[in-house]
Design a protein around this motif. Structure first.
Motif, PDB file in Angstrom:
ATOM      1  N   GLN A   1       0.842  -1.199   0.000  1.00  0.00           N
ATOM      2  CA  GLN A   1       0.000   0.000   0.000  1.00  0.00           C
ATOM      3  C   GLN A   1       0.879   1.251   0.000  1.00  0.00           C
ATOM      4  N   CYS A   2       1.911   1.249   0.827  1.00  0.00           N
ATOM      5  CA  CYS A   2       2.771   2.434   0.985  1.00  0.00           C
ATOM      6  C   CYS A   2       3.513   2.789  -0.307  1.00  0.00           C
ATOM      7  N   VAL A   3       4.038   1.761  -0.987  1.00  0.00           N
ATOM      8  CA  VAL A   3       4.860   2.034  -2.170  1.00  0.00           C
ATOM      9  C   VAL A   3       4.036   2.494  -3.374  1.00  0.00           C
ATOM     10  N   LYS A   4       2.723   2.457  -3.257  1.00  0.00           N
ATOM     11  CA  LYS A   4       1.900   3.025  -4.332  1.00  0.00           C
ATOM     12  C   LYS A   4       2.153   4.527  -4.450  1.00  0.00           C
ATOM     13  N   CYS A   5       2.502   5.158  -3.320  1.00  0.00           N
ATOM     14  CA  CYS A   5       2.775   6.601  -3.308  1.00  0.00           C
ATOM     15  C   CYS A   5       4.219   6.933  -2.927  1.00  0.00           C
ATOM     16  N   HIS A   6       4.841   6.071  -2.129  1.00  0.00           N
ATOM     17  CA  HIS A   6       6.177   6.346  -1.606  1.00  0.00           C
ATOM     18  C   HIS A   6       7.182   5.368  -2.204  1.00  0.00           C
ATOM     19  N   ASP A   7       8.000   5.838  -3.120  1.00  0.00           N
ATOM     20  CA  ASP A   7       9.016   5.004  -3.784  1.00  0.00           C
ATOM     21  C   ASP A   7      10.167   4.736  -2.810  1.00  0.00           C
ATOM     22  N   PRO A   8      10.436   3.460  -2.473  1.00  0.00           N
ATOM     23  CA  PRO A   8      11.508   3.140  -1.527  1.00  0.00           C
ATOM     24  C   PRO A   8      12.885   3.670  -1.960  1.00  0.00           C
ATOM     25  N   LYS A   9      13.150   3.635  -3.259  1.00  0.00           N
ATOM     26  CA  LYS A   9      14.446   4.143  -3.748  1.00  0.00           C
ATOM     27  C   LYS A   9      14.570   5.643  -3.502  1.00  0.00           C
ATOM     28  N   LYS A  10      13.484   6.386  -3.740  1.00  0.00           N
ATOM     29  CA  LYS A  10      13.500   7.832  -3.508  1.00  0.00           C
ATOM     30  C   LYS A  10      13.624   8.148  -2.021  1.00  0.00           C
ATOM     31  N   LEU A  11      12.946   7.371  -1.166  1.00  0.00           N
ATOM     32  CA  LEU A  11      13.072   7.567   0.277  1.00  0.00           C
ATOM     33  C   LEU A  11      14.500   7.303   0.738  1.00  0.00           C
ATOM     34  N   ALA A  12      15.100   6.221   0.227  1.00  0.00           N
ATOM     35  CA  ALA A  12      16.481   5.898   0.591  1.00  0.00           C
ATOM     36  C   ALA A  12      17.429   7.003   0.135  1.00  0.00           C
TER      37      ALA A  12
ATOM     38  N   LYS B   1      19.748   9.447   2.639  1.00  0.00           N
ATOM     39  CA  LYS B   1      21.072   8.825   2.520  1.00  0.00           C
ATOM     40  C   LYS B   1      22.118   9.428   3.450  1.00  0.00           C
ATOM     41  N   ASN B   2      21.960  10.683   3.851  1.00  0.00           N
ATOM     42  CA  ASN B   2      22.952  11.333   4.707  1.00  0.00           C
ATOM     43  C   ASN B   2      22.611  11.277   6.191  1.00  0.00           C
ATOM     44  N   VAL B   3      21.546  10.558   6.549  1.00  0.00           N
ATOM     45  CA  VAL B   3      21.196  10.415   7.959  1.00  0.00           C
ATOM     46  C   VAL B   3      22.259   9.540   8.620  1.00  0.00           C
ATOM     47  N   LYS B   4      22.741   9.984   9.755  1.00  0.00           N
ATOM     48  CA  LYS B   4      23.778   9.255  10.480  1.00  0.00           C
ATOM     49  C   LYS B   4      23.199   8.685  11.758  1.00  0.00           C
ATOM     50  N   PRO B   5      23.628   7.551  12.224  1.00  0.00           N
ATOM     51  CA  PRO B   5      24.786   6.790  11.779  1.00  0.00           C
ATOM     52  C   PRO B   5      24.500   5.840  10.609  1.00  0.00           C
ATOM     53  N   THR B   6      23.227   5.683  10.236  1.00  0.00           N
ATOM     54  CA  THR B   6      22.884   4.814   9.108  1.00  0.00           C
ATOM     55  C   THR B   6      21.576   5.285   8.487  1.00  0.00           C
ATOM     56  N   ASN B   7      21.404   4.983   7.227  1.00  0.00           N
ATOM     57  CA  ASN B   7      20.195   5.381   6.509  1.00  0.00           C
ATOM     58  C   ASN B   7      19.010   4.521   6.981  1.00  0.00           C
ATOM     59  N   PRO B   8      18.004   5.122   7.602  1.00  0.00           N
ATOM     60  CA  PRO B   8      16.880   4.323   8.101  1.00  0.00           C
ATOM     61  C   PRO B   8      16.038   3.683   7.000  1.00  0.00           C
ATOM     62  N   HIS B   9      16.162   4.160   5.761  1.00  0.00           N
ATOM     63  CA  HIS B   9      15.386   3.592   4.657  1.00  0.00           C
ATOM     64  C   HIS B   9      16.224   2.700   3.748  1.00  0.00           C
ATOM     65  N   ASP B  10      17.441   2.385   4.180  1.00  0.00           N
ATOM     66  CA  ASP B  10      18.307   1.454   3.434  1.00  0.00           C
ATOM     67  C   ASP B  10      19.202   0.759   4.450  1.00  0.00           C
ATOM     68  N   SER B  11      18.613  -0.117   5.225  1.00  0.00           N
ATOM     69  CA  SER B  11      19.331  -0.746   6.331  1.00  0.00           C
ATOM     70  C   SER B  11      20.262  -1.847   5.834  1.00  0.00           C
ATOM     71  N   PRO B  12      21.334  -2.098   6.580  1.00  0.00           N
ATOM     72  CA  PRO B  12      22.238  -3.188   6.196  1.00  0.00           C
ATOM     73  C   PRO B  12      21.583  -4.564   6.333  1.00  0.00           C
ATOM     74  N   HIS B  13      20.516  -4.645   7.122  1.00  0.00           N
ATOM     75  CA  HIS B  13      19.825  -5.926   7.323  1.00  0.00           C
ATOM     76  C   HIS B  13      18.715  -6.155   6.303  1.00  0.00           C
ATOM     77  N   TYR B  14      17.900  -5.116   6.058  1.00  0.00           N
ATOM     78  CA  TYR B  14      16.689  -5.266   5.236  1.00  0.00           C
ATOM     79  C   TYR B  14      16.757  -4.509   3.920  1.00  0.00           C
ATOM     80  N   HIS B  15      17.813  -3.733   3.753  1.00  0.00           N
ATOM     81  CA  HIS B  15      17.964  -2.851   2.593  1.00  0.00           C
ATOM     82  C   HIS B  15      16.741  -1.928   2.505  1.00  0.00           C
ATOM     83  N   GLN B  16      15.989  -1.968   1.436  1.00  0.00           N
ATOM     84  CA  GLN B  16      14.818  -1.097   1.293  1.00  0.00           C
ATOM     85  C   GLN B  16      13.523  -1.888   1.418  1.00  0.00           C
ATOM     86  N   ASN B  17      13.582  -3.040   2.083  1.00  0.00           N
ATOM     87  CA  ASN B  17      12.435  -3.945   2.121  1.00  0.00           C
ATOM     88  C   ASN B  17      11.787  -4.111   3.487  1.00  0.00           C
ATOM     89  N   LEU B  18      12.095  -3.251   4.441  1.00  0.00           N
ATOM     90  CA  LEU B  18      11.470  -3.354   5.756  1.00  0.00           C
ATOM     91  C   LEU B  18      10.048  -2.812   5.680  1.00  0.00           C
TER      92      LEU B  18
END
Length: 114
Positions: free
Chosen positions: A55-66, A70-87
Motif C-alpha cells: 500500500q505504501c509504495v503506491k505513493c512512496h518510492d523506496p528508492k526515492k526515500l532511501a 542517505k545522509n542520515v547518520k549513523p545509518t540510513n533508516p530507509h536502506d538498512s544493512p539488514h533489510y535494505h529497502q524492504n522493511l
C-alpha cells in the motif's frame, strides 16, 4: 459583538494549532492533512486494518526515500544493512499511533521521526 468574534477566532486558531501539532505525531494525520482519505491506505471497503508495504509504495518510492535519507547518520533508516529497502513501513511508521524506531529493538538510534 467584536469580543465574540475575537473569541471565536482565538478558539479556531487554538484548534488549528493543536491539530497541526497532533498531525506532527501521527502518520495517518499527515496523510489526511495532505488531502488523502482513509480509503487510500485502508482500501475502498476499509478492511485493511494495517496497510502493508504494498500500500505504501503506491505513493512512496523506496528508492526515492532511501536517496532522500542517505545522509542520515549513523545509518540510513530507509536502506538498512539488514533489510535494505524492504522493511515493512508500518514497523516504524505506525499510522494511528506515534511512530517508533523499529531498529532500536537491538540498536540505539536517535532518528528524528516524522
Amino acid at each position: 459583538m467584536k469580543l465574540l468574534k475575537l473569541c471565536a477566532l482565538g478558539l479556531m486558531l487554538g484548534v488549528f494549532s493543536l491539530s497541526s501539532a497532533y498531525a506532527a505525531d501521527f502518520t495517518a494525520d499527515k496523510h489526511i492533512a495532505a488531502g488523502m482519505k482513509c480509503e487510500s491506505c485502508h482500501g475502498p471497503d476499509k478492511k485493511i486494518e494495517t496497510p502493508d508495504m504494498n500500500q505504501c509504495v503506491k505513493c512512496h518510492d523506496p528508492k526515492k526515500l532511501a536517496e532522500k535519507t542517505k545522509n542520515v547518520k549513523p545509518t540510513n533508516p530507509h536502506d538498512s544493512p539488514h533489510y535494505h529497502q524492504n522493511l515493512e513501513c508500518t514497523l516504524c511508521h505506525v499510522g494511528h499511533e506515534k511512530s517508533e524506531i523499529y531498529c532500536n529493538q537491538c540498536h540505539k538510534f536517535n532518528f528524528k521521526m516524522p
